[in-house]
Design an enzyme around this catalytic site. Structure first.
Site, PDB file in Angstrom:
ATOM      1  CE  LYS A  48     -16.215 -10.974  37.246  1.00 28.87           C
ATOM      2  NZ  LYS A  48     -16.172 -11.499  38.591  1.00 28.87           N
ATOM      3  CD  GLN A  92     -16.176 -14.483  40.622  1.00 27.50           C
ATOM      4  OE1 GLN A  92     -15.499 -13.925  39.776  1.00 27.50           O
ATOM      5  NE2 GLN A  92     -17.368 -14.024  41.004  1.00 27.50           N
ATOM      6  CG  ASP A 117     -13.473  -7.667  42.432  1.00 30.11           C
ATOM      7  OD1 ASP A 117     -14.229  -7.220  41.545  1.00 30.11           O
ATOM      8  OD2 ASP A 117     -13.484  -8.850  42.798  1.00 30.11           O
TER       9      ASP A 117
END
Ligand code: NAD
Length: 288
Positions: A48, A92, A117
């Site tokens: 990322k 995460q 997300d």
């Protein structure tokens, strides 16, 4: 005939290159919150940040220790929600230990405007309306749509079979394809006669997490295959990453197929970057 390889690396690079001018203009910032040191998570996070670098996007890694309490994590989320300099952030997953049971609570606490997300109920719910409301789709389904568009694979009127019904991949990709006029069948662990259904697919999307679940005899000639699965196996005592499809037998019948690695994975990351830019655009415009 050999199938066309749908390279996610190529499509992701093209997307990231097209996003650079927007990043320069809008100067968004992406934050990743990591708790503990799960090696797979560390590797995804690295990818990322690499993509942030590739587009010139500001990023920050908030790395909390394994024994972080839910209260501390929620405090971090509250701070990031309030920080006007932070465009979007992700926590995460998976989280260590019992913290993982609190993921729905944590996702719920993220400001929908910063939920890049796209896991929160607000952004998921909006997707049900139409393509016009898919502002922050979950990163993997968003990436699959970009991949199909990049390779000009039409979905309208096609029978798409999605194997797997998770909230992050299977269900949202089914909705996004319905929004694009595909006929969608969703299969899962309780589906009877899976092969009978997968053999009807013009486009097959496998998002299960079981190496070799889909074999050549389960698909028809000319099928387009999107393999989302990421499974670690041992090949001749060496670790290897494979998808849910038995690549050799499935690709012998497919007209196009994504490789693993190098297929859906890079698209997920690129789609997350695109979401962060979209979030910034909507924050400037005053919309959610
Ligand atoms: P999940 O465990 O949340 O969901 C798996 C789904 O598969 C469930 O809906 C289950 O019902 C279904 N399933 C299980 N066994 C089955 C069977 N025998 N037949 C039919 N369906 C079955 O998983 P997920 O989070 O959706 O991830 C799926 C896979 O995709 C994993 O390998 C994951 O690592 C991978 N993944 C990859 C990316 C990427 O960027 N490439 C992103 C997300 C997930």
């Amino acid at each position: 005939m050999l199938p066309k390889i749908l390279s996610g690396r190529e499509a992701a690079d093209a997307l990231l290159a097209s996003l650079k001018p927007k990043v320069k203009k809008l100067n968004p910032k992406l934050v990743v919150v990591q708790v503990g040191d799960d090696p797979a998570s560390s590797s995804y996070i690295k990818q990322k940040f690499k993509s942030c670098e590739a587009v010139g996007m500001r990023s920050e890694h908030i790395h909390l220790p394994e024994n972080t309490t839910l209260a501390t994590l929620m405090e971090t989320v509250t701070k990031l929600n309030a920080d006007a300099d932070v465009t979007g952030f992700i926590v995460q997953v998976p989280l260590p230990g019992t913290l993982n049971d609190a993921v729905p609570q944590i996702v719920k606490a993220i400001d929908p405007k910063k939920d890049i997300d796209g896991f929160g109920a607000y952004n998921l719910g909006k997707m049900f309306l139409s393509t016009k409301f898919e502002h922050l789709p979950p990163a993997t389904p968003g990436g699959i749509i970009i991949l199909l568009e990049h390779y000009r694979i039409p979905v309208e009127g096609k029978h798409v079979v999605v194997v797997g019904r998770s909230n992050t991949v299977g269900k949202p990709i089914a909705v996004m394809l319905l929004n694009r006029d595909a006929t969608v069948t969703v299969c899962h662990r309780h589906t009877k006669n899976l092969a009978e259904i997968t053999r009807q697919a013009d486009i097959l999307i496998a998002a299960v997490g079981k190496a070799g679940l889909i074999t050549g005899d389960m698909v028809k000639d000319g099928v387009v295959v999107i393999d989302v699965g990421m499974n670690k196996i041992e090949r001749g005592k060496l670790p290897a990453l494979v998808g849910d499809c038995d690549f050799d037998t499935v690709s012998a019948k497919a007209s196009a197929i994504t490789p693993v690695p190098g297929g859906v994975g890079p698209m997920t990351v690129a789609s997350l970057i695109r979401n962060c830019i979209r979030a910034k655009e909507r924050q400037i415009a005053g919309g959610k």
